[in-house]
Design an enzyme around this catalytic site. Structure first.
Site, PDB file in Angstrom:
ATOM      1  N   TYR A  88      16.745  41.380  38.013  1.00  0.00           N
ATOM      2  CA  TYR A  88      16.081  42.087  39.114  1.00  0.00           C
ATOM      3  C   TYR A  88      17.075  42.919  39.932  1.00  0.00           C
ATOM      4  O   TYR A  88      16.961  44.147  40.008  1.00  0.00           O
ATOM      5  CB  TYR A  88      15.344  41.059  39.979  1.00  0.00           C
ATOM      6  CG  TYR A  88      14.720  41.646  41.227  1.00  0.00           C
ATOM      7  CD1 TYR A  88      13.591  42.454  41.137  1.00  0.00           C
ATOM      8  CD2 TYR A  88      15.251  41.399  42.486  1.00  0.00           C
ATOM      9  CE1 TYR A  88      13.020  43.012  42.274  1.00  0.00           C
ATOM     10  CE2 TYR A  88      14.683  41.941  43.626  1.00  0.00           C
ATOM     11  CZ  TYR A  88      13.572  42.751  43.517  1.00  0.00           C
ATOM     12  OH  TYR A  88      13.015  43.310  44.646  1.00  0.00           O
ATOM     13  N   HIS A 166       4.826  52.447  36.950  1.00  0.00           N
ATOM     14  CA  HIS A 166       4.500  52.854  38.315  1.00  0.00           C
ATOM     15  C   HIS A 166       5.539  53.787  38.921  1.00  0.00           C
ATOM     16  O   HIS A 166       5.399  54.201  40.062  1.00  0.00           O
ATOM     17  CB  HIS A 166       4.338  51.613  39.204  1.00  0.00           C
ATOM     18  CG  HIS A 166       3.127  50.814  38.862  1.00  0.00           C
ATOM     19  ND1 HIS A 166       1.962  50.849  39.602  1.00  0.00           N
ATOM     20  CD2 HIS A 166       2.873  49.988  37.826  1.00  0.00           C
ATOM     21  CE1 HIS A 166       1.070  50.058  39.048  1.00  0.00           C
ATOM     22  NE2 HIS A 166       1.600  49.517  37.962  1.00  0.00           N
ATOM     23  N   ARG A 283       9.076  51.373  51.974  1.00  0.00           N
ATOM     24  CA  ARG A 283      10.148  50.385  51.798  1.00  0.00           C
ATOM     25  C   ARG A 283      11.445  51.106  52.090  1.00  0.00           C
ATOM     26  O   ARG A 283      11.559  52.315  51.862  1.00  0.00           O
ATOM     27  CB  ARG A 283      10.167  49.862  50.356  1.00  0.00           C
ATOM     28  CG  ARG A 283       9.099  48.861  50.028  1.00  0.00           C
ATOM     29  CD  ARG A 283       9.186  48.409  48.578  1.00  0.00           C
ATOM     30  NE  ARG A 283       9.130  49.532  47.662  1.00  0.00           N
ATOM     31  CZ  ARG A 283      10.173  50.110  47.097  1.00  0.00           C
ATOM     32  NH1 ARG A 283      11.395  49.641  47.300  1.00  0.00           N
ATOM     33  NH2 ARG A 283      10.032  51.132  46.292  1.00  0.00           N
ATOM     34  N   ASP A 382       9.284  60.021  43.949  1.00  0.00           N
ATOM     35  CA  ASP A 382       8.404  58.861  44.116  1.00  0.00           C
ATOM     36  C   ASP A 382       7.355  58.906  43.013  1.00  0.00           C
ATOM     37  O   ASP A 382       6.726  59.951  42.802  1.00  0.00           O
ATOM     38  CB  ASP A 382       7.721  58.941  45.492  1.00  0.00           C
ATOM     39  CG  ASP A 382       7.261  57.576  45.981  1.00  0.00           C
ATOM     40  OD1 ASP A 382       7.060  56.688  45.138  1.00  0.00           O
ATOM     41  OD2 ASP A 382       7.091  57.401  47.201  1.00  0.00           O
TER      42      ASP A 382
HETATM   43  P1  ADP Z   1       6.349  51.829  46.755  1.00  0.00           P
HETATM   44  O1  ADP Z   1       5.452  51.363  45.706  1.00  0.00           O
HETATM   45  O2  ADP Z   1       7.519  52.595  46.262  1.00  0.00           O
HETATM   46  O3  ADP Z   1       6.764  50.792  47.705  1.00  0.00           O
HETATM   47  P2  ADP Z   1       3.938  53.115  47.841  1.00  0.00           P
HETATM   48  O4  ADP Z   1       3.794  54.054  48.992  1.00  0.00           O
HETATM   49  O5  ADP Z   1       3.268  53.552  46.615  1.00  0.00           O
HETATM   50  O6  ADP Z   1       5.507  52.893  47.636  1.00  0.00           O
HETATM   51  O7  ADP Z   1       3.338  51.701  48.227  1.00  0.00           O
HETATM   52  C1  ADP Z   1       3.697  50.991  49.345  1.00  0.00           C
HETATM   53  C2  ADP Z   1       2.633  49.951  49.621  1.00  0.00           C
HETATM   54  O8  ADP Z   1       3.202  48.938  50.440  1.00  0.00           O
HETATM   55  C3  ADP Z   1       1.450  50.514  50.360  1.00  0.00           C
HETATM   56  O9  ADP Z   1       0.269  49.993  49.828  1.00  0.00           O
HETATM   57  C4  ADP Z   1       1.667  50.077  51.799  1.00  0.00           C
HETATM   58  O10 ADP Z   1       0.484  49.844  52.507  1.00  0.00           O
HETATM   59  C5  ADP Z   1       2.442  48.779  51.644  1.00  0.00           C
HETATM   60  N1  ADP Z   1       3.362  48.647  52.786  1.00  0.00           N
HETATM   61  C6  ADP Z   1       4.304  49.519  53.094  1.00  0.00           C
HETATM   62  N2  ADP Z   1       4.929  49.135  54.215  1.00  0.00           N
HETATM   63  C7  ADP Z   1       4.395  47.989  54.613  1.00  0.00           C
HETATM   64  C8  ADP Z   1       4.640  47.091  55.698  1.00  0.00           C
HETATM   65  N3  ADP Z   1       5.584  47.316  56.582  1.00  0.00           N
HETATM   66  N4  ADP Z   1       3.904  46.020  55.756  1.00  0.00           N
HETATM   67  C9  ADP Z   1       2.960  45.803  54.848  1.00  0.00           C
HETATM   68  N5  ADP Z   1       2.688  46.585  53.831  1.00  0.00           N
HETATM   69  C10 ADP Z   1       3.395  47.687  53.695  1.00  0.00           C
HETATM   70  C1  G6P Z   2       7.639  49.881  43.535  1.00  0.00           C
HETATM   71  C2  G6P Z   2       7.712  49.389  42.111  1.00  0.00           C
HETATM   72  C3  G6P Z   2       7.108  48.003  41.994  1.00  0.00           C
HETATM   73  C4  G6P Z   2       7.743  47.074  42.994  1.00  0.00           C
HETATM   74  C5  G6P Z   2       7.647  47.665  44.393  1.00  0.00           C
HETATM   75  C6  G6P Z   2       8.333  46.807  45.423  1.00  0.00           C
HETATM   76  O1  G6P Z   2       6.327  50.069  43.858  1.00  0.00           O
HETATM   77  O2  G6P Z   2       7.056  50.300  41.261  1.00  0.00           O
HETATM   78  O3  G6P Z   2       7.275  47.484  40.702  1.00  0.00           O
HETATM   79  O4  G6P Z   2       7.134  45.827  42.942  1.00  0.00           O
HETATM   80  O5  G6P Z   2       8.228  48.943  44.400  1.00  0.00           O
HETATM   81  O6  G6P Z   2       9.634  46.525  45.055  1.00  0.00           O
HETATM   82  P1  G6P Z   2      10.169  45.050  44.806  1.00  0.00           P
HETATM   83  O7  G6P Z   2      11.531  45.236  44.241  1.00  0.00           O
HETATM   84  O8  G6P Z   2      10.155  44.403  46.140  1.00  0.00           O
HETATM   85  O9  G6P Z   2       9.248  44.373  43.869  1.00  0.00           O
END
Ligand code: ADP
Ligand code: G6P
Length: 737
Positions: A88, A166, A283, A382
């Site tokens: 990971y 994804h 994130r 992204d």
């Molecule tokens: P990634 O998959 O790269 O993280 P996305 O924008 O596609 O980016 O998805 C992020 C998801 O995580 C969204 O559904 C969003 O609502 C959720 N999320 C982001 N920030 C927070 C937070 N601070 N607390 C809870 N959920 C969150």
């Molecule tokens: C992106 C990736 C997912 C991953 C998520 C959060 O959306 O496509 O596979 O789960 O980020 O990252 P993490 O490392 O916390 O699983």
């Protein structure tokens, strides 16, 4: 119909242990939040990592953990601390994640972490094998598990496997830098269906498959051994109703029902009639362009100082992968940048940036979405970006402006937003200005389109589309399988062969009896092939013809001494029983003078291609050039030739990586039919691999056994996978009396 098994690294919840208590907290990130709505609806099992390492789970607590996960329809894969480190924090997030997001400078190539990645992928595959039946449908997710499809396929050849990536799939020029690139592609090709968010990612993937594995790709299908793998794009949606309902509910709340965060937001909103909130949620990841966003915002405040003390940027960054050094550096960079900008620009009553570094409950996310006038999302790269979609879904009165990076997958579907290049501060600043000043009517009309699309193509529709496509693929494979020359069908054919009074066989050479070679002259027959052909051609009542597009000189050299019957140059020449070749057709070759210079000009401009000159035809070979480039040039050359030969009795044949110009009317079908009339045959067999063999398959009588080598569309009755299988069948003929 069995159940659906979802497999991803992250489960929908992450477990935390405090003494004897286990708490399940929802996972963040697009994959988990999106798939959660799919999972909650149906009969599915979700296999993944609980977020705890084996070392973190106290003895005796394991059953409780399993129970906690069961409540969420989930089952865990056990990972040790070393697994998590190498798989990971290592290969997934120090190699694949940066590489696939075009951060080559952050990409580490470590053999040890690759080895752990392989071992952990095997753990996931084993968990699937343990928990699934043959009629289940397996849906593997994301870059952490790219080897799993092949690992499962090896043990369960007939199970239906889908894979969805994804994140972006990078261009071939980036992907090729990975030392284990072929292994990754082969791992993915264990699937029946491979899905991407956008057509661009799909295109990049197909291009890598063609270039690195040399596999045949036709439109969006890949042909590998006896399997056809479909590749398609499915832009992931959100649970639209969940977000819009939550926003409606939020709007109806009385002041005393509102969260503390909401009340704070209200206070600031009320402090000035022109106060505006700009929101960003992601994130804390270097792909999200958070530093660029901060710089862009600072630039905006300096370019348009009238908005100082009025506009605030709210940054919600969720902690992510904090054991990876690049994420630690990013955290430091963002902390410092926020500190510096706030330090330089804040006034007694105004702080330009509110920075939250934490996860937030769903209700607070809704508070932020609904209270913000603008969403500013500036990823440098992204895969999709669901936050952009969630923001739009919560705008119940349709106001609000989305400023979105064109580097996000979602930008493809969200044209009505203000699209920006995250590296262009000027554009970010001007878009902020435009957003602040956008008339409400315009905001509404843009969001109306966006909302309609998001509501229609929601996450459920996305998942259904993927699943339907996977089922269709399975059915198509079934119909293909029914035409496969299986052992039992082969036995029937051999039986017919044995009983026949007079047999006629047409065997194509390249791609049928022998594999392809970069230099056609090197694809010469081997000793085994001679033995096989000797055995068949000397059988009583058997007329065997090698039928090929090759030139007569090559076949004279290779086969004349063997006295096999031969038809070459697609039916122009014939040789029987070791006699010199004679013309089978009355054809001309005076046209060659006109056509040769055209081919030469294409060779000059297309490195790796070459001309093969036969007595009555000219062939332009493009096997050794870049596949996309070769196809493009082939289309170009066909167009040029078609207009040039309009008044001649010529045709352009498109073979396997070769274009051939020859007299029209002369083809393998016509030649085969002439041979057929020479005797009373009660067993007719034809086998070949390319387009030029289709003439035989079409023209020979219905009773003939026609076999295509490869899985492409054909008029043949049956198909065989490859030259090896062809030889096995011919062995059976050779062994018959
Ligand atoms: P990634 O998959 O790269 O993280 P996305 O924008 O596609 O980016 O998805 C992020 C998801 O995580 C969204 O559904 C969003 O609502 C959720 N999320 C982001 N920030 C927070 C937070 N601070 N607390 C809870 N959920 C969150
Ligand atoms: C992106 C990736 C997912 C991953 C998520 C959060 O959306 O496509 O596979 O789960 O980020 O990252 P993490 O490392 O916390 O699983």
């Amino acid at each position: 119909m069995g159940k659906t098994v979802i497999i991803s690294n992250r489960l929908p919840v992450q477990l935390q242990i405090d003494g004897d208590t286990i708490t399940a907290i929802p996972s963040v990130g697009g994959l988990a939040t999106g798939m959660k709505s799919v999972h909650s609806g149906g009969d599915s099992l979700w296999i993944g990592w609980s977020g705890l390492t084996d070392e973190e789970i106290p003895e005796g607590l394991a059953p409780k953990i399993d129970q906690a996960l069961k409540k969420h329809g989930s089952s865990k894969v056990n990972l040790t601390e070393a697994d998590v480190d190498g798989f990971y924090y290592g290969f997934s997030n120090r190699t694949i994640w940066p590489l696939f997001h075009y951060f080559l400078e952050y990409t580490e190539f470590e053999l040890e972490s690759w080895n752990t990645y392989v071992a952990v992928n095997q753990k996931f595959a084993d968990a699937i094998l343990e928990k699934s039946e043959d009629d289940d449908t397996i849906w593997v997710h994301d870059y952490q598990l790219m080897l799993v499809p092949q690992m499962v396929r090896q043990q369960r050849p007939n199970i239906s496997i889908g894979f969805f990536l994804h994140i972006p799939f990078p261009s071939f020029e980036i992907f090729r830098t990975l030392p284990w690139r072929e292994k990754i592609l082969e791992g993915l090709l264990g699937s029946d269906l491979i899905g991407f968010h956008t057509y661009n990612y799909e295109r990049h993937f197909l291009s890598s498959v063609r270039r690195l594995l040399g596999l045949e790709v036709s439109f969006n299908e890949i042909y590998k051994d006896d399997r056809v793998i479909k590749v398609d794009s499915f832009p992931m949606g959100i649970d639209y109703k969940k977000f819009s309902d939550a926003a409606k509910e939020h709007d109806e709340k009385k002041e005393n029902q509102q969260s503390e965060l909401q009340q704070r937001l209200n206070t600031h909103k009320e402090s000035d009639p022109d106060a505006k909130f700009i929101l960003s949620i992601d994130r804390l990841d270097y792909t999200k362009g958070i530093a660029k966003r901060l710089n862009g915002f600072e630039y905006f405040l300096n370019k348009y100082p009238q908005y100082k003390e009025k506009v605030r940027l709210i940054i919600l960054a969720v902690p992510s992968r904090s054991n990876v050094p690049q994420y630690q550096l990013l955290k430091k960079e963002v902390d410092e940048l926020v500190g510096r900008i706030n330090g330089e620009l804040s006034t007694v009553s105004w702080t330009p940036i509110w920075y939250f570094y934490r996860s937030m409950p769903f209700d607070n996310l809704i508070d932020l979405y609904t209270s913000s006038d603008i969403a500013l999302l500036t990823p440098i790269r992204d895969g999709m970006n669901l936050v952009a979609k969630e923001y739009i879904a919560t705008r119940t009165d349709r106001t609000g402006v989305l400023i979105l990076s064109e580097m996000a997958g979602s930008a493809n579907e969200m044209n009505e937003s203000l699209l920006i290049n995250p590296n262009n501060f000027e554009q970010i600043a001007d878009s902020l200005y435009e957003a602040i000043n956008m008339p409400v009517e315009e905001q509404k009309s843009r969001n109306r389109f966006l909302q309609k699309r998001l509501e229609r193509y929601n996450v459920e529709k996305w998942a259904n589309d993927f699943m339907r496509s996977l089922i269709d693929q399975k059915e198509r494979i079934h119909t293909k399988v029914s035409r496969k020359l299986t052992a039992s069908v082969q036995n029937r054919v051999v039986d017919q062969y044995t009983k026949a009074k007079k047999r006629l066989l047409f065997l194509d050479y390249d791609g049928t009896l022998a594999g392809f070679h970069n230099d056609p002259q090197k694809a010469m027959p081997d000793e085994k092939l001679y033995q096989l052909l000797d055995a068949i051609s000397t059988q009583k009542n058997t007329d065997l013809y090698l039928i090929s597009g090759r030139d007569k000189d090559t076949f004279t050299k290779w086969f004349l001494h063997k006295k096999y019957n031969m038809i070459v140059e697609h039916g122009v020449w014939i040789s029987k029983d070791g006699e010199e070749f004679r013309l089978l057709e009355n054809v001309k070759n005076d046209w060659m003078e006109k056509i040769r210079p055209v081919l030469e000009s294409f060779v000059d401009r297309s490195p790796g291609t070459f001309i093969e000159e036969k007595n009555y035809s000219l062939a332009w070979h493009y096997r050794n050039t870049d596949p996309d480039f070769g196809n493009k040039r082939a289309t170009e050359l066909t167009t040029v030739l078609t207009s040039l030969i309009a008044n001649d009795d010529l045709t352009v044949l498109s073979g396997n990586k070769v274009l051939e110009i020859k007299s029209s009317g002369v083809n393998k079908g016509r030649a085969a039919m002439r041979m057929l009339t020479e005797d009373e045959y009660d067993f007719v067999f034809a086998i070949g691999d390319d387009w030029t063999d289709e003439f035989m398959f079409q023209e020979l009588p219905e009773s003939a056994v026609t076999v295509k080598v490869g899985l492409q569309k054909t008029h043949a009755k049956y198909y065989l996978e490859n030259t090896q299988k062809v030889r096995e069948l011919l062995e059976k003929f050779a062994g018959a009396e």
